[in-house]
Design a protein around this motif. Structure first.
Motif, short mmCIF file in Angstrom:
data_model
loop_
_atom_site.label_atom_id
_atom_site.label_comp_id
_atom_site.label_asym_id
_atom_site.label_seq_id
_atom_site.Cartn_x
_atom_site.Cartn_y
_atom_site.Cartn_z
N ASN A 61 14.15 -8.16 4.16
CA ASN A 61 13.30 -7.98 2.98
C ASN A 61 11.82 -8.19 3.27
O ASN A 61 11.02 -8.35 2.37
CB ASN A 61 13.76 -8.89 1.85
N ALA A 62 11.44 -8.21 4.55
CA ALA A 62 10.04 -8.44 4.92
C ALA A 62 9.16 -7.35 4.33
O ALA A 62 9.52 -6.17 4.32
CB ALA A 62 9.90 -8.46 6.43
N GLN A 63 8.01 -7.77 3.81
CA GLN A 63 7.06 -6.83 3.19
C GLN A 63 5.88 -6.53 4.09
O GLN A 63 4.85 -6.11 3.61
CB GLN A 63 6.56 -7.39 1.87
N GLY A 64 6.03 -6.75 5.36
CA GLY A 64 4.93 -6.45 6.27
C GLY A 64 4.15 -7.70 6.63
O GLY A 64 4.60 -8.82 6.41
N THR A 100 8.32 -17.24 -1.94
CA THR A 100 7.86 -16.34 -0.89
C THR A 100 7.59 -17.17 0.36
O THR A 100 6.99 -18.25 0.27
CB THR A 100 6.57 -15.60 -1.29
N LEU A 142 7.79 -12.73 3.48
CA LEU A 142 9.22 -12.63 3.14
C LEU A 142 9.46 -13.10 1.71
O LEU A 142 9.58 -14.30 1.46
CB LEU A 142 10.05 -13.50 4.09
N PRO A 143 9.54 -12.20 0.74
CA PRO A 143 9.86 -12.63 -0.62
C PRO A 143 11.34 -13.01 -0.70
O PRO A 143 12.20 -12.26 -0.25
CB PRO A 143 9.55 -11.41 -1.47
N ARG A 169 5.79 -17.18 4.17
CA ARG A 169 4.86 -16.54 5.08
C ARG A 169 5.15 -17.19 6.43
O ARG A 169 4.98 -18.39 6.59
CB ARG A 169 3.42 -16.76 4.64
N ASP A 179 0.60 -10.12 6.68
CA ASP A 179 -0.62 -10.56 6.01
C ASP A 179 -1.39 -11.31 7.09
O ASP A 179 -1.13 -12.48 7.33
CB ASP A 179 -0.29 -11.44 4.82
N SER A 227 16.63 -15.98 4.74
CA SER A 227 16.11 -14.62 4.88
C SER A 227 16.51 -14.10 6.25
O SER A 227 16.29 -14.77 7.26
CB SER A 227 14.60 -14.60 4.73
#
Length: 164
Positions: A47-50, A136, A58-59, A138, A52, A43
């Motif tokens: 493509n980071a989704q923010g 995914t 990172l999916p 984290r 948590d 990765s």
């Protein structure tokens, strides 16, 4: 005729008895996954989704595995997903959590670098086992030590433990 010492006889008897009490050992080996389309995951953080909490999500998407199980057909076994202990750019295993969802016979789960997690248990029925994981990551950015613009990558693998 010389008689054996009592201590020698007792030690030999104890050694023989201990062999009878030891259960048959399971054989553990790495499964050949060289037929898999993509073994290494990476990765570049695009493509980071923010976040948590303090973890960056990172999916990685679908990763297909093709495992050569021919030598184990007909045997009871357990299969483990092994996350490598060392991931370049990661300071400690606590800085990354790998999560997966199986899309076939393998169980979903999670683990950190160095973990060996059971994903399957049963009798091996065919010479190939195909599985797709939805992966995914984290990642705690505070635990990363990577040059700017580089990718986080690692190659997990599978081990099989055949049971007596």
């Amino acid at each position: 005729m010389k008689r054996p010492r009592l201590r020698t006889v007792l030690a030999a008897g104890a050694a023989a008895a201990s062999l009878l009490c030891v259960p048959a050992r399971a054989a553990i080996e790495r499964l050949d996954d060289s037929a898999s389309p993509r073994a290494q995951v990476r990765s570049d953080f695009a493509n980071a989704q923010g976040m948590d909490g303090h973890m960056l999500v990172l999916p990685l998407g679908r990763v297909e595995y093709r495992l050569a199980t021919a030598p184990h057909v007909g045997r009871r076994a357990r299969i483990f997903y092994v996350i490598p202990a060392m991931v370049a750019g990661l300071r400690s295993p606590a800085g990354m959590l790998v999560q997966w969802r199986g899309n076939g016979a393998f169980a979903g789960g999670s683990g950190r670098p160095g973990d060996r997690v059971q994903v399957w248990n049963g009798v091996v029925q065919s010479p190939w086992m195909n599985e797709t994981f939805e992966l995914t990551l984290r990642v705690d950015p505070r635990e990363l030590r990577m040059p700017s613009g580089s990718a986080l990558s690692f190659e997990s693998f599978f081990e099989i433990e055949t049971l007596p």
